[in-house]
Every structure is written in C-alpha cells, then in structure tokens.
Scaffold this motif. Structure first.
Motif, PDB file in Angstrom:
ATOM      1  N   PRO A   1       0.787  -1.234   0.000  1.00 49.77           N
ATOM      2  CA  PRO A   1       0.000   0.000   0.000  1.00 49.77           C
ATOM      3  C   PRO A   1       0.820   1.286   0.000  1.00 49.77           C
ATOM      4  O   PRO A   1       0.452   2.251  -0.680  1.00 49.77           O
ATOM      5  CB  PRO A   1      -0.843  -0.127   1.282  1.00 49.77           C
TER       6      PRO A   1
ATOM      7  N   TRP B   1     -10.164  -0.886  -6.216  1.00 45.96           N
ATOM      8  CA  TRP B   1      -9.479  -0.985  -4.931  1.00 45.96           C
ATOM      9  C   TRP B   1      -9.752  -2.334  -4.287  1.00 45.96           C
ATOM     10  O   TRP B   1      -8.866  -2.951  -3.701  1.00 45.96           O
ATOM     11  CB  TRP B   1      -9.941   0.139  -4.001  1.00 45.96           C
TER      12      TRP B   1
ATOM     13  N   MET C   1      -8.608   2.804   2.249  1.00 47.51           N
ATOM     14  CA  MET C   1      -7.588   3.308   1.331  1.00 47.51           C
ATOM     15  C   MET C   1      -8.114   4.487   0.512  1.00 47.51           C
ATOM     16  O   MET C   1      -7.389   5.457   0.266  1.00 47.51           O
ATOM     17  CB  MET C   1      -7.114   2.175   0.422  1.00 47.51           C
TER      18      MET C   1
END
Length: 224
Positions: A86, A144, A170
């Motif tokens: 990430p 995502w 996120m």
C-alpha cells in the motif's frame, strides 16, 4: 473549405477543458463565468460553445476527466499480481496524479486536489453531479477491492477482514491527502508513504528495519 481533422477538434476540446479546470480550481465553480473560461482559453464564444453548451457541461466534463485519471491509475496497479504494498502503491499513484501532464504539455491533474474539494461541495446541491461522482467512486472502489483481494490472495494481508472495508479505508486516505494538499499546499507524498509504512509495521515483529535511513526532514522534502 477543408475539413477540420478529428485530431485538431480533440486538441481544441482539450484546450477548453484545461482552461476551465484552471478557472474552477482557482476561483471555484460559482465564481467562474463562461467569460472567464473564454479569456483563459483565448478563444471566442462561438469556438467554445461548439463543444459545450454552457458551464454545467464544462463542470461535468472536467469532473469526468479527473475521475478517469484516478480510475486509470488504479486500474494499472490492479493488473499487477501481487500489487505493490500500500505505501508504494498509493505513493506511486499520488505522484502520477500530481505530476501528470496534458497532451499539450500543460498541467492537468496537478489541479485535481483543488478540483476535488470544489466537486465535493458542489455535489451537495447538484444531484446530477452527485450521480457522476457516485458512479466514478463506485468504479474506483471496485478496482481498490480487486487490489486488496490481490494482497489477500498473496498472503500479504489478513483474509478475515472484508476487502471492501480495506478498500474504503484506502480511498479515505487518498481523499484525505487531496484535502490536505488543496488546503495547506505542498504536502509531500513521502509523508504518506512513511506514515503508511509505519502503520503497516505495527504488531509485526519482523517489520522492515528503519536502520540506515537517517532522519527524514519532510519540511525540506519536495511534494513529489
């Protein structure tokens, strides 16, 4: 009269969109008039209205352009198996968004954070624009989720946490960065990367070592 090529038509449309984006990012949607856009683009009213019936169409087109750039960035990341972690993924995408250039060489999506703030406010009063934003958000959210599932399939992330919950988190992180960048200026992407790396290391006895990295002075770090 010779026919105007499609390439030239597309370039003129892009010129108008970029002028409108600069105006909207600088002054907001309501304070920007079509005359402002004409002046910014250096074009006549006839040239602009050939492509857009008015300001509302311009706003929708600019919003779609920004959403498409975001979608494209994460679609590219979703093709990687497994995706990059990430901190690397989000840093790469943010740099792409902030550093992207138009076909004419000018800035385009570096305006995205300011435009995003304008759009969020505008959707509270404009149902049509809210629908465009919801559709764009849903497209990005699907990508995502695919990225998170890639982490889980590769054993990089716990599989007992719903992928949608991680994806929403996120998305919120990117939105938060956009808000900070728009409101406070040059927030370095590196700050997000380092913060994510630190959060990812919590509870991991084998967390990546910070030894040898030295002290990072974010105040002196360029935004990109």
């Amino acid at each position: 009269m010779p026919r105007v090529s499609q390439e030239r038509l597309d370039a003129r449309r892009r010129q108008i969109l970029e002028a409108a984006a600069r105006c909207f990012a600088r002054n907001g949607f309501h304070a920007t008039s079509m005359q402002d856009v004409l002046k910014e683009a250096g074009l006549s009213a006839g040239a602009v209205y050939r492509y857009f019936a008015g300001k509302e169409e311009l706003i929708a087109a600019v919003v779609n352009e920004v959403l498409e750039e975001i979608r494209s960035a994460f679609e590219e990341a979703a093709r990687t198996s497994p995706p990059p972690p990430p901190d690397v993924l989000i840093g790469t995408v943010l740099r792409r968004l902030l550093g992207a250039k138009s076909a004419q060489g000018g800035e385009w999506t570096s305006l995205s954070p300011r435009l995003m703030i304008q759009v969020w406010a505008e959707t509270l009063r404009d149902p049509a624009l809210a629908a465009v934003l919801r559709q764009g958000f849903e497209t990005v959210r699907v990508l995502w989720v695919k990225i998170v599932e890639g982490y889980q399939d590769a054993g990089m992330m716990r599989a007992d946490i719903p992928a949608l919950s991680v994806a929403r988190t996120m998305v919120a992180l990117v939105q938060g960065f956009a808000a900070q960048y728009a409101l406070f200026g040059d927030v370095p992407v590196q700050a997000v990367e380092l913060g994510l790396e630190a959060l990812m290391s919590m509870g991991d006895r084998d967390a990546r070592s910070w030894a040898g990295r030295g002290t990072v002075n974010l105040a002196e770090t360029p935004p990109n």
